[in-house]
Design a protein around this motif. Structure first.
Motif, PDB file in Angstrom:
ATOM      1  N   ILE A 123       0.873  -1.181   0.000  1.00 13.39           N
ATOM      2  CA  ILE A 123       0.000   0.000   0.000  1.00 13.39           C
ATOM      3  C   ILE A 123       0.906   1.225   0.000  1.00 13.39           C
ATOM      4  CG2 ILE A 123      -1.888   1.215   1.139  1.00 13.39           C
ATOM      5  CD1 ILE A 123      -2.409  -1.348   2.760  1.00 13.39           C
ATOM      6  N   ILE A 124       0.860   2.009  -1.068  1.00 16.70           N
ATOM      7  CA  ILE A 124       1.715   3.188  -1.115  1.00 16.70           C
ATOM      8  C   ILE A 124       1.213   4.217  -0.093  1.00 16.70           C
ATOM      9  CG2 ILE A 124       2.430   2.855  -3.507  1.00 16.70           C
ATOM     10  CD1 ILE A 124       0.447   5.037  -4.301  1.00 16.70           C
ATOM     11  N   PRO A 125       2.113   4.969   0.529  1.00 11.19           N
ATOM     12  CA  PRO A 125       1.675   6.005   1.471  1.00 11.19           C
ATOM     13  C   PRO A 125       0.680   6.964   0.811  1.00 11.19           C
ATOM     14  CG  PRO A 125       4.033   5.669   1.646  1.00 11.19           C
ATOM     15  CD  PRO A 125       3.572   4.879   0.447  1.00 11.19           C
ATOM     16  N   GLU A 126      -0.368   7.304   1.539  1.00 11.14           N
ATOM     17  CA  GLU A 126      -1.471   8.151   1.060  1.00 11.14           C
ATOM     18  C   GLU A 126      -2.304   7.434   0.002  1.00 11.14           C
ATOM     19  OE1 GLU A 126      -2.226  11.405   2.448  1.00 11.14           O
ATOM     20  OE2 GLU A 126      -0.876  10.438   3.864  1.00 11.14           O
ATOM     21  N   GLY A 127      -2.288   6.103   0.035  1.00  9.16           N
ATOM     22  CA  GLY A 127      -3.054   5.332  -0.929  1.00  9.16           C
ATOM     23  C   GLY A 127      -3.891   4.268  -0.257  1.00  9.16           C
ATOM     24  N   GLY A 128      -4.648   3.555  -1.076  1.00 11.84           N
ATOM     25  CA  GLY A 128      -5.518   2.515  -0.572  1.00 11.84           C
ATOM     26  C   GLY A 128      -5.545   1.306  -1.481  1.00 11.84           C
ATOM     27  N   VAL A 129      -6.011   0.200  -0.920  1.00 14.16           N
ATOM     28  CA  VAL A 129      -6.234  -1.024  -1.675  1.00 14.16           C
ATOM     29  C   VAL A 129      -7.592  -1.575  -1.283  1.00 14.16           C
ATOM     30  CG1 VAL A 129      -3.776  -1.611  -1.850  1.00 14.16           C
ATOM     31  CG2 VAL A 129      -5.130  -2.512   0.060  1.00 14.16           C
ATOM     32  N   CYS A 130      -8.136  -2.415  -2.140  1.00 14.11           N
ATOM     33  CA  CYS A 130      -9.402  -3.071  -1.843  1.00 14.11           C
ATOM     34  C   CYS A 130      -9.119  -4.530  -1.533  1.00 14.11           C
ATOM     35  CB  CYS A 130     -10.353  -2.945  -3.027  1.00 14.11           C
ATOM     36  SG  CYS A 130     -11.959  -3.713  -2.714  1.00 14.11           S
ATOM     37  N   ALA A 131      -9.761  -5.043  -0.488  1.00 18.66           N
ATOM     38  CA  ALA A 131      -9.629  -6.452  -0.122  1.00 18.66           C
ATOM     39  C   ALA A 131     -11.017  -7.078  -0.064  1.00 18.66           C
ATOM     40  CB  ALA A 131      -8.938  -6.582   1.235  1.00 18.66           C
ATOM     41  N   LEU A 132     -11.115  -8.312  -0.488  1.00 19.49           N
ATOM     42  CA  LEU A 132     -12.369  -9.050  -0.425  1.00 19.49           C
ATOM     43  C   LEU A 132     -12.278 -10.019   0.742  1.00 19.49           C
ATOM     44  CD1 LEU A 132     -15.092  -9.437  -1.873  1.00 19.49           C
ATOM     45  CD2 LEU A 132     -13.987 -11.248  -3.208  1.00 19.49           C
ATOM     46  N   ILE A 133     -13.111  -9.790   1.759  1.00 21.22           N
ATOM     47  CA  ILE A 133     -13.116 -10.624   2.953  1.00 21.22           C
ATOM     48  C   ILE A 133     -14.533 -11.171   3.124  1.00 21.22           C
ATOM     49  CG2 ILE A 133     -12.711 -10.743   5.426  1.00 21.22           C
ATOM     50  CD1 ILE A 133     -10.948  -8.270   5.151  1.00 21.22           C
ATOM     51  N   GLU A 134     -14.664 -12.485   3.041  1.00 23.69           N
ATOM     52  CA  GLU A 134     -15.963 -13.138   3.178  1.00 23.69           C
ATOM     53  C   GLU A 134     -17.009 -12.509   2.263  1.00 23.69           C
ATOM     54  OE1 GLU A 134     -17.142 -13.401   7.272  1.00 23.69           O
ATOM     55  OE2 GLU A 134     -15.228 -14.213   7.881  1.00 23.69           O
ATOM     56  N   GLY A 135     -16.628 -12.192   1.046  1.00 23.82           N
ATOM     57  CA  GLY A 135     -17.553 -11.621   0.082  1.00 23.82           C
ATOM     58  C   GLY A 135     -17.817 -10.137   0.249  1.00 23.82           C
ATOM     59  N   LYS A 136     -17.160  -9.482   1.190  1.00 26.37           N
ATOM     60  CA  LYS A 136     -17.357  -8.053   1.451  1.00 26.37           C
ATOM     61  C   LYS A 136     -16.114  -7.281   1.020  1.00 26.37           C
ATOM     62  CE  LYS A 136     -18.649  -4.906   5.169  1.00 26.37           C
ATOM     63  NZ  LYS A 136     -19.884  -4.433   4.597  1.00 26.37           N
ATOM     64  N   GLN A 137     -16.324  -6.189   0.262  1.00 23.05           N
ATOM     65  CA  GLN A 137     -15.205  -5.351  -0.149  1.00 23.05           C
ATOM     66  C   GLN A 137     -14.868  -4.355   0.960  1.00 23.05           C
ATOM     67  OE1 GLN A 137     -15.210  -3.512  -3.991  1.00 23.05           O
ATOM     68  NE2 GLN A 137     -16.334  -5.203  -4.922  1.00 23.05           N
ATOM     69  N   VAL A 138     -13.599  -4.352   1.353  1.00 24.80           N
ATOM     70  CA  VAL A 138     -13.103  -3.461   2.402  1.00 24.80           C
ATOM     71  C   VAL A 138     -11.966  -2.635   1.811  1.00 24.80           C
ATOM     72  CG1 VAL A 138     -12.012  -3.349   4.677  1.00 24.80           C
ATOM     73  CG2 VAL A 138     -13.747  -5.095   4.206  1.00 24.80           C
ATOM     74  N   ALA A 139     -12.023  -1.310   2.016  1.00 27.23           N
ATOM     75  CA  ALA A 139     -10.966  -0.410   1.566  1.00 27.23           C
ATOM     76  C   ALA A 139      -9.974  -0.214   2.713  1.00 27.23           C
ATOM     77  CB  ALA A 139     -11.558   0.932   1.138  1.00 27.23           C
ATOM     78  N   VAL A 140      -8.700  -0.460   2.443  1.00 25.45           N
ATOM     79  CA  VAL A 140      -7.642  -0.343   3.452  1.00 25.45           C
ATOM     80  C   VAL A 140      -6.703   0.773   3.015  1.00 25.45           C
ATOM     81  CG1 VAL A 140      -5.826  -1.555   4.713  1.00 25.45           C
ATOM     82  CG2 VAL A 140      -7.828  -2.825   3.882  1.00 25.45           C
ATOM     83  N   PHE A 141      -6.426   1.710   3.936  1.00 26.03           N
ATOM     84  CA  PHE A 141      -5.629   2.889   3.610  1.00 26.03           C
ATOM     85  C   PHE A 141      -4.394   2.987   4.500  1.00 26.03           C
ATOM     86  CE2 PHE A 141     -10.031   3.800   2.622  1.00 26.03           C
ATOM     87  CZ  PHE A 141      -9.938   4.201   1.306  1.00 26.03           C
ATOM     88  N   ARG A 142      -3.359   3.607   3.934  1.00 24.26           N
ATOM     89  CA  ARG A 142      -2.108   3.872   4.658  1.00 24.26           C
ATOM     90  C   ARG A 142      -1.807   5.361   4.521  1.00 24.26           C
ATOM     91  NH1 ARG A 142       3.780   1.649   2.634  1.00 24.26           N
ATOM     92  NH2 ARG A 142       5.034   2.694   4.236  1.00 24.26           N
ATOM     93  N   THR A 143      -1.583   6.026   5.637  1.00 21.30           N
ATOM     94  CA  THR A 143      -1.230   7.446   5.597  1.00 21.30           C
ATOM     95  C   THR A 143       0.280   7.585   5.423  1.00 21.30           C
ATOM     96  OG1 THR A 143      -0.913   7.642   7.990  1.00 21.30           O
ATOM     97  CG2 THR A 143      -3.152   8.024   7.139  1.00 21.30           C
ATOM     98  N   LYS A 144       0.734   8.815   5.238  1.00 17.09           N
ATOM     99  CA  LYS A 144       2.168   9.038   5.033  1.00 17.09           C
ATOM    100  C   LYS A 144       2.991   8.693   6.269  1.00 17.09           C
ATOM    101  CE  LYS A 144       1.614  13.947   5.889  1.00 17.09           C
ATOM    102  NZ  LYS A 144       1.560  15.239   5.254  1.00 17.09           N
ATOM    103  N   ASP A 145       2.345   8.687   7.460  1.00 18.02           N
ATOM    104  CA  ASP A 145       3.065   8.288   8.674  1.00 18.02           C
ATOM    105  C   ASP A 145       2.708   6.859   9.100  1.00 18.02           C
ATOM    106  OD1 ASP A 145       0.509   8.907   9.478  1.00 18.02           O
ATOM    107  OD2 ASP A 145       1.103  10.134  11.182  1.00 18.02           O
ATOM    108  N   ASP A 146       2.258   6.054   8.127  1.00 19.18           N
ATOM    109  CA  ASP A 146       1.994   4.623   8.283  1.00 19.18           C
ATOM    110  C   ASP A 146       0.832   4.272   9.207  1.00 19.18           C
ATOM    111  OD1 ASP A 146       3.938   3.969   6.444  1.00 19.18           O
ATOM    112  OD2 ASP A 146       5.491   3.646   7.954  1.00 19.18           O
ATOM    113  N   GLN A 147      -0.106   5.183   9.426  1.00 19.59           N
ATOM    114  CA  GLN A 147      -1.342   4.807  10.104  1.00 19.59           C
ATOM    115  C   GLN A 147      -2.176   3.988   9.126  1.00 19.59           C
ATOM    116  OE1 GLN A 147      -3.483   7.810  12.562  1.00 19.59           O
ATOM    117  NE2 GLN A 147      -2.021   9.213  11.616  1.00 19.59           N
ATOM    118  N   LEU A 148      -2.875   2.986   9.629  1.00 14.15           N
ATOM    119  CA  LEU A 148      -3.717   2.145   8.793  1.00 14.15           C
ATOM    120  C   LEU A 148      -5.180   2.301   9.194  1.00 14.15           C
ATOM    121  CD1 LEU A 148      -1.527  -1.078   8.833  1.00 14.15           C
ATOM    122  CD2 LEU A 148      -1.824   0.504   6.908  1.00 14.15           C
TER     123      LEU A 148
END
Length: 125
Positions: A12-37
């Motif tokens: 996950i690039i800093p200031e970016g997001g990815v989509c994950a499929l968990i149990e059929g549900k789409q979840v957006a996961v984000f990382r800030t420039k200081d690595d907060q998730l």
């Protein structure tokens, strides 16, 4: 339910997001420039599209009037939808532009360099 591996932190690039499929549900996961998730629903209720992982991370200060006449200021990190630009607080899922809309958000953990999440950790909307 145990936490599931989503990806490695560097996926996950800093200031970016990815989509994950968990149990059929789409979840957006984000990382800030200081690595907060952060993780919230990927579904944007305003455009009816699963696109929030492609949104823009930003920050703002929200001012709240208190009963004693003072003002409380709170810094908020948000994701702006790439479609109509509504902003969602990444920590709570609350829409900053419409108080009646709130998304589920999830606890995210970092185990070594692995980003982990569980749907059981959902913070009720």
């Amino acid at each position: 339910m145990t936490a599931q591996l989503i990806c490695k932190l560097n996926d996950i690039i800093p200031e970016g997001g990815v989509c994950a499929l968990i149990e059929g549900k789409q979840v957006a996961v984000f990382r800030t420039k200081d690595d907060q998730l952060f993780a919230i629903d990927n579904f944007d209720p305003f455009s009816n599209a699963s696109v929030l992982s492609r949104g823009l991370i930003g920050g703002t200060v929200i001012k709240t009037d208190l009963e004693d006449g003072s003002v409380k200021e709170q810094e908020v990190i948000y994701i702006a939808s790439p479609i109509y630009k509504q902003r969602f607080d990444l920590a709570t899922g609350q829409c900053l532009d419409d108080d009646s809309v709130k998304l589920d958000c999830y606890d995210v953990s970092l185990q070594g360099d692995q980003v982990m999440i569980s749907l059981k950790d959902a913070i009720a909307a």
